[in-house]
Design a protein around this motif. Structure first.
Motif, PDB file in Angstrom:
ATOM      1  N   ASP A 144       0.496  -0.985   0.074  1.00  0.00           N
ATOM      2  CA  ASP A 144       0.132   0.070   0.010  1.00  0.00           C
ATOM      3  C   ASP A 144       0.770   1.393  -0.180  1.00  0.00           C
ATOM      4  O   ASP A 144       1.888   0.661   0.531  1.00  0.00           O
ATOM      5  CB  ASP A 144      -0.738   0.105   0.953  1.00  0.00           C
ATOM      6  N   PRO A 145       0.627   2.208  -0.330  1.00  0.00           N
ATOM      7  CA  PRO A 145       1.076   3.340  -0.508  1.00  0.00           C
ATOM      8  C   PRO A 145       0.953   4.172   0.634  1.00  0.00           C
ATOM      9  O   PRO A 145       0.722   3.731   1.417  1.00  0.00           O
ATOM     10  CB  PRO A 145       0.784   4.093  -1.824  1.00  0.00           C
ATOM     11  N   LYS A 173      -1.837   8.847   0.779  1.00  0.00           N
ATOM     12  CA  LYS A 173      -2.830   8.310  -0.510  1.00  0.00           C
ATOM     13  C   LYS A 173      -3.146  10.310  -0.128  1.00  0.00           C
ATOM     14  O   LYS A 173      -3.574  11.268   0.698  1.00  0.00           O
ATOM     15  CB  LYS A 173      -3.840   7.947  -0.030  1.00  0.00           C
ATOM     16  N   ASN A 220      -1.855   6.616  -6.489  1.00  0.00           N
ATOM     17  CA  ASN A 220      -2.723   5.729  -5.897  1.00  0.00           C
ATOM     18  C   ASN A 220      -3.938   6.194  -5.421  1.00  0.00           C
ATOM     19  O   ASN A 220      -4.281   6.341  -5.274  1.00  0.00           O
ATOM     20  CB  ASN A 220      -2.552   5.797  -4.206  1.00  0.00           C
TER      21      ASN A 220
END
Length: 177
Positions: free
Chosen positions: A33-34, A37, A146
């Motif tokens: 996951d980044p 966001k 993302n």
């Protein structure tokens, strides 16, 4: 220089540091996951404000700069950021209003440019361009990686190389002053 060094160290640590016990491969890391966001609404607001700052500051530069190179750079900024504004509007469609209100920081920077003496204007303008384009690169990279709206994400991915080119050009101008 210390800020750049500290930033690089922080990025290095955030990315997992050197390969070692428990370190992930690059392939594994790309699936993670980044770390950050940005919502579509926040991206649109920030991108629109960035475009408006670039356009307005460059309009001032076209009037106040003495250097032909800076006047040409300013003209290119205006053209590219007007194009970016149109692209963002098209990507957003009717989903949301983009707005183009400058942040308080951007508004203060414009006032500073307007009040700058001729002897300090060009350096101030170039420094602001370098800084604002680095911020824009981070924003567009984050959303490109993302973003949750496919059309806006495609816009960010398409526009990012242009903003990176602007950032590189601004850095070269800073180095030449």
């Amino acid at each position: 220089m210390k800020t750049i060094h500290a930033g690089l160290c922080a990025a290095f640590l955030l990315c997992g540091g050197a390969a070692g016990a428990g370190a992930q491969s690059l392939a594994d890391a790309s699936k993670a996951d980044p770390a950050m966001k940005v919502s579509t609404a926040d991206f649109a607001k920030a991108a629109a404000a960035s475009d408006q700052f670039e356009i307005r500051s460059s309009e001032i530069a076209k009037e106040k700069a003495k250097s032909a190179e800076l006047k040409e750079f300013a003209s290119q900024m205006i053209a590219d950021h007007e194009k970016s504004t149109k692209g963002l509007k098209a990507a957003l469609g009717d989903k949301m209003k983009m707005g183009a209100k400058l942040s308080p920081k951007q508004a203060a920077m414009l006032k500073q440019l307007e009040a700058a003496k001729a002897s300090e204007f060009e350096t101030l303008y170039v420094d602001m361009q370098a800084h604002s384009h680095m911020e824009a690169v981070m924003l567009f990279r984050t959303y490109s990686g993302n973003g949750d709206d496919s059309k806006v994400k495609a816009f960010a991915q398409e526009t990012l190389p242009v903003i990176e080119m602007h950032a590189d050009h601004a850095q070269k101008l800073v180095a030449s002053m």
